[in-house]
Design a protein around this motif. Structure first.
Motif, PDB file in Angstrom:
ATOM      1  N   THR A 195       0.835  -1.205   0.000  1.00  0.00           N
ATOM      2  CA  THR A 195       0.000   0.000   0.000  1.00  0.00           C
ATOM      3  C   THR A 195       0.866   1.251   0.000  1.00  0.00           C
ATOM      4  O   THR A 195       0.573   2.228  -0.699  1.00  0.00           O
ATOM      5  CB  THR A 195      -0.941   0.004   1.223  1.00  0.00           C
ATOM      6  OG1 THR A 195      -1.794  -1.148   1.159  1.00  0.00           O
ATOM      7  CG2 THR A 195      -1.804   1.255   1.247  1.00  0.00           C
TER       8      THR A 195
ATOM      9  N   HIS B 231      -1.130  -3.234  -5.122  1.00  0.00           N
ATOM     10  CA  HIS B 231      -1.903  -4.227  -4.375  1.00  0.00           C
ATOM     11  C   HIS B 231      -1.279  -5.596  -4.600  1.00  0.00           C
ATOM     12  O   HIS B 231      -0.953  -5.958  -5.732  1.00  0.00           O
ATOM     13  CB  HIS B 231      -3.359  -4.254  -4.840  1.00  0.00           C
ATOM     14  CG  HIS B 231      -4.190  -5.272  -4.119  1.00  0.00           C
ATOM     15  ND1 HIS B 231      -4.496  -6.501  -4.668  1.00  0.00           N
ATOM     16  CD2 HIS B 231      -4.758  -5.259  -2.887  1.00  0.00           C
ATOM     17  CE1 HIS B 231      -5.229  -7.192  -3.808  1.00  0.00           C
ATOM     18  NE2 HIS B 231      -5.402  -6.471  -2.727  1.00  0.00           N
TER      19      HIS B 231
ATOM     20  N   ASP C  45      -2.868 -10.628   0.173  1.00  0.00           N
ATOM     21  CA  ASP C  45      -4.293 -10.532   0.503  1.00  0.00           C
ATOM     22  C   ASP C  45      -4.852 -11.931   0.767  1.00  0.00           C
ATOM     23  O   ASP C  45      -5.507 -12.180   1.789  1.00  0.00           O
ATOM     24  CB  ASP C  45      -5.030  -9.865  -0.662  1.00  0.00           C
ATOM     25  CG  ASP C  45      -6.415  -9.354  -0.281  1.00  0.00           C
ATOM     26  OD1 ASP C  45      -6.957  -9.806   0.742  1.00  0.00           O
ATOM     27  OD2 ASP C  45      -6.944  -8.504  -1.013  1.00  0.00           O
TER      28      ASP C  45
ATOM     29  N   GLY D 210      -7.716  -5.444  -7.205  1.00  0.00           N
ATOM     30  CA  GLY D 210      -6.500  -4.667  -7.002  1.00  0.00           C
ATOM     31  C   GLY D 210      -6.224  -3.707  -8.142  1.00  0.00           C
ATOM     32  O   GLY D 210      -5.806  -2.564  -7.933  1.00  0.00           O
TER      33      GLY D 210
ATOM     34  N   LEU E 155      -6.645   1.813  -1.885  1.00  0.00           N
ATOM     35  CA  LEU E 155      -5.715   0.860  -1.282  1.00  0.00           C
ATOM     36  C   LEU E 155      -5.662   1.034   0.232  1.00  0.00           C
ATOM     37  O   LEU E 155      -5.613   0.053   0.980  1.00  0.00           O
ATOM     38  CB  LEU E 155      -4.320   1.045  -1.877  1.00  0.00           C
ATOM     39  CG  LEU E 155      -4.143   0.629  -3.342  1.00  0.00           C
ATOM     40  CD1 LEU E 155      -2.816   1.140  -3.882  1.00  0.00           C
ATOM     41  CD2 LEU E 155      -4.216  -0.888  -3.486  1.00  0.00           C
TER      42      LEU E 155
END
Length: 239
Positions: free
Chosen positions: A136, A141, A146, A181, A192
């Motif tokens: 970030t 991304h 994630d 993303g 983000l």
């Protein structure tokens, strides 16, 4: 008065295991790549060789790494999760369906994670959050980090069926996360930062053992991600 049972603290081997597991899950150590030498890993984690080897043995027993005599340890290529029988993502409607399915499992997994997590499980989430935070800050991304965070939440639920479902959906979720993303990066840093804040809120609720809040913020995060991707206009999936 009955004394409350003390929960066991994470050992050094647990912490090393979860750090290495996070790197493998996020793709930092891709399939068939050789892990750094034991001496290097021992120095990096500031642990003894026996502690490191205990963590490596756990990874090996779970089928995440394998050893070649005289060559070292390597990341094992993930097996296809065929038993659950999920078809490939072929259309944007399939991505919407994947979000629908995630909403049926991940909020409850987060609720259970808040009730059952231990220090090692929190450490695994923290590793993924560090990667997300760094990305970030660089205005990018990382869907691998994630996914590693969401997988860590299901692992913290201590229910293998949640984790197995996430693993089986890895490629499906990856497609949605990648598109999400890309849309975030096109909108500048604000999007983000919002996503990072949502992940932090999930972590904090689990850390604080607030199951209801963990469930609610996980649901809110998945709904927000879906709506950011679809612009609030969902596809009519009526038959």
């Amino acid at each position: 008065m009955q004394q409350q049972r003390q929960k066991p603290r994470a050992t050094l081997a647990d912490r090393v295991y979860h750090s290495l597991f996070s790197r493998i899950s996020s793709g930092d150590y891709p399939a068939n790549q050789k892990l750094p030498p034991e001496k290097q890993l021992s120095q990096e984690f500031d642990v003894s060789r026996p502690v490191l080897r205990a963590a490596l043995e756990r990874l090996r027993s779970e089928g995440l790494i394998y050893s070649r005599q005289g060559a070292g340890n390597f990341v094992r290529a993930p097996q296809q999760e065929a038993p659950l029988g999920f078809a490939r993502v072929e259309t944007i409607a399939d991505i919407q369906r994947c979000y629908e399915f995630r909403l049926t499992i991940e909020p409850d997994a987060a609720r259970l994670a808040a009730q059952r997590r231990n220090a090692a499980a929190l450490a695994e989430m923290e590793e993924a959050l560090k990667l997300l935070s760094a990305a970030t800050g660089s205005h990018i991304h990382r869907e691998d980090a994630d996914f590693a965070f969401h997988l860590a939440v299901t692992r913290a639920s201590n229910n293998q069926y949640f984790e197995a479902s996430m693993r089986a959906l890895r490629q499906h979720i990856h497609v949605g996360m990648k598109m999400h993303g890309q849309s975030l990066m096109s909108d500048g840093p604000k999007g983000l930062e919002e996503v990072l804040a949502e992940h932090n809120a999930i972590y904090e609720a689990i850390r604080d053992r607030d199951g209801d809040k963990a469930r609610d913020v996980m649901r809110e995060h998945i709904v927000n991600s879906r709506d950011r991707l679809f612009g609030g206009s969902l596809i009519d999936l009526s038959m």
